[in-house]
Scaffold this motif. Structure first.
Motif, PDB file in Angstrom:
ATOM      1  N   SER A  49     -16.970  24.877  11.281  1.00 15.33           N
ATOM      2  CA  SER A  49     -18.371  25.040  10.896  1.00 15.33           C
ATOM      3  C   SER A  49     -18.525  25.982   9.720  1.00 15.33           C
ATOM      4  N   GLY A  50     -19.560  25.739   8.925  1.00 11.11           N
ATOM      5  CA  GLY A  50     -19.917  26.650   7.850  1.00 11.11           C
ATOM      6  C   GLY A  50     -20.813  27.760   8.382  1.00 11.11           C
ATOM      7  N   MET A  51     -21.478  28.458   7.483  1.00 10.87           N
ATOM      8  CA  MET A  51     -22.336  29.584   7.869  1.00 10.87           C
ATOM      9  C   MET A  51     -23.635  29.125   8.518  1.00 10.87           C
ATOM     10  N   GLY A  52     -24.013  27.872   8.308  1.00 13.65           N
ATOM     11  CA  GLY A  52     -25.220  27.341   8.947  1.00 13.65           C
ATOM     12  C   GLY A  52     -26.439  28.203   8.679  1.00 13.65           C
ATOM     13  N   ASN A  53     -27.175  28.543   9.725  1.00 16.39           N
ATOM     14  CA  ASN A  53     -28.398  29.339   9.605  1.00 16.39           C
ATOM     15  C   ASN A  53     -28.166  30.824   9.874  1.00 16.39           C
TER      16      ASN A  53
END
Length: 159
Positions: free
Chosen positions: A117-121
């Motif tokens: 996963s990326g940094m998202g929210n």
């Protein structure tokens, strides 16, 4: 010269190793954010709807208690906040950590580990927990990111 802290939460040790390399690479102080109730393997089972981590990440108002504090937080100008990504954001214990202090005027830089996963929210969910601070856009690193890569990234912030 800014006084820099790397404060990290690590449930499995992956983020701890990255945070240690980052602190070493930039000459920062290091602080482990320890949960008052340590996470067990069962707590971290994201496939179990009743696991502690799933419940905490489903109800974002939950603030897991932190067992330790940073002494003299006022001495730091820049805080790298390091944690794993859970459900596309930092675990809510990071909100608990930030909410313990007056971070006005300080620079907060999220740094994360994640399998995919990326940094998202992350920033949107951290911002209310550090009013008055300058919250920079963070970055997710591979678990094995080296000191040279971490140092080069930190230099982008004038560190």
């Amino acid at each position: 010269m800014s006084k820099v802290l790397v404060a990290y939460f690590s449930a499995s040790g992956v983020t701890a190793r990255l945070a240690q390399r980052l602190a070493s690479a930039i000459g920062a102080d290091l602080h482990e954010i320890q949960p008052e109730v340590p996470y067990t393997k069962a707590d971290l089972d994201w496939t179990d709807k009743n696991s502690r981590s799933t419940i905490e990440m489903t109800n974002k108002s939950i603030r897991p208690a932190v067992a330790n504090r940073v002494e003299n937080m006022e001495q730091y100008d820049v805080i790298f906040a390091a944690a794993p990504i859970w459900w596309y954001v930092f675990p809510t214990i990071m909100n608990t950590f930030l909410e313990q202090y007056d971070l006005s005027g300080k620079t907060i830089i999220p740094v994360a580990t994640s399998g995919s996963s990326g940094m998202g929210n992350t920033n949107q969910e951290l911002a209310p927990s550090c009013p008055g601070a300058v919250l920079k856009e963070g970055k997710r690193f591979a678990a094995n990111a080296g000191e040279a890569e971490l140092k080069a990234w930190a230099e982008e912030f004038g560190i």
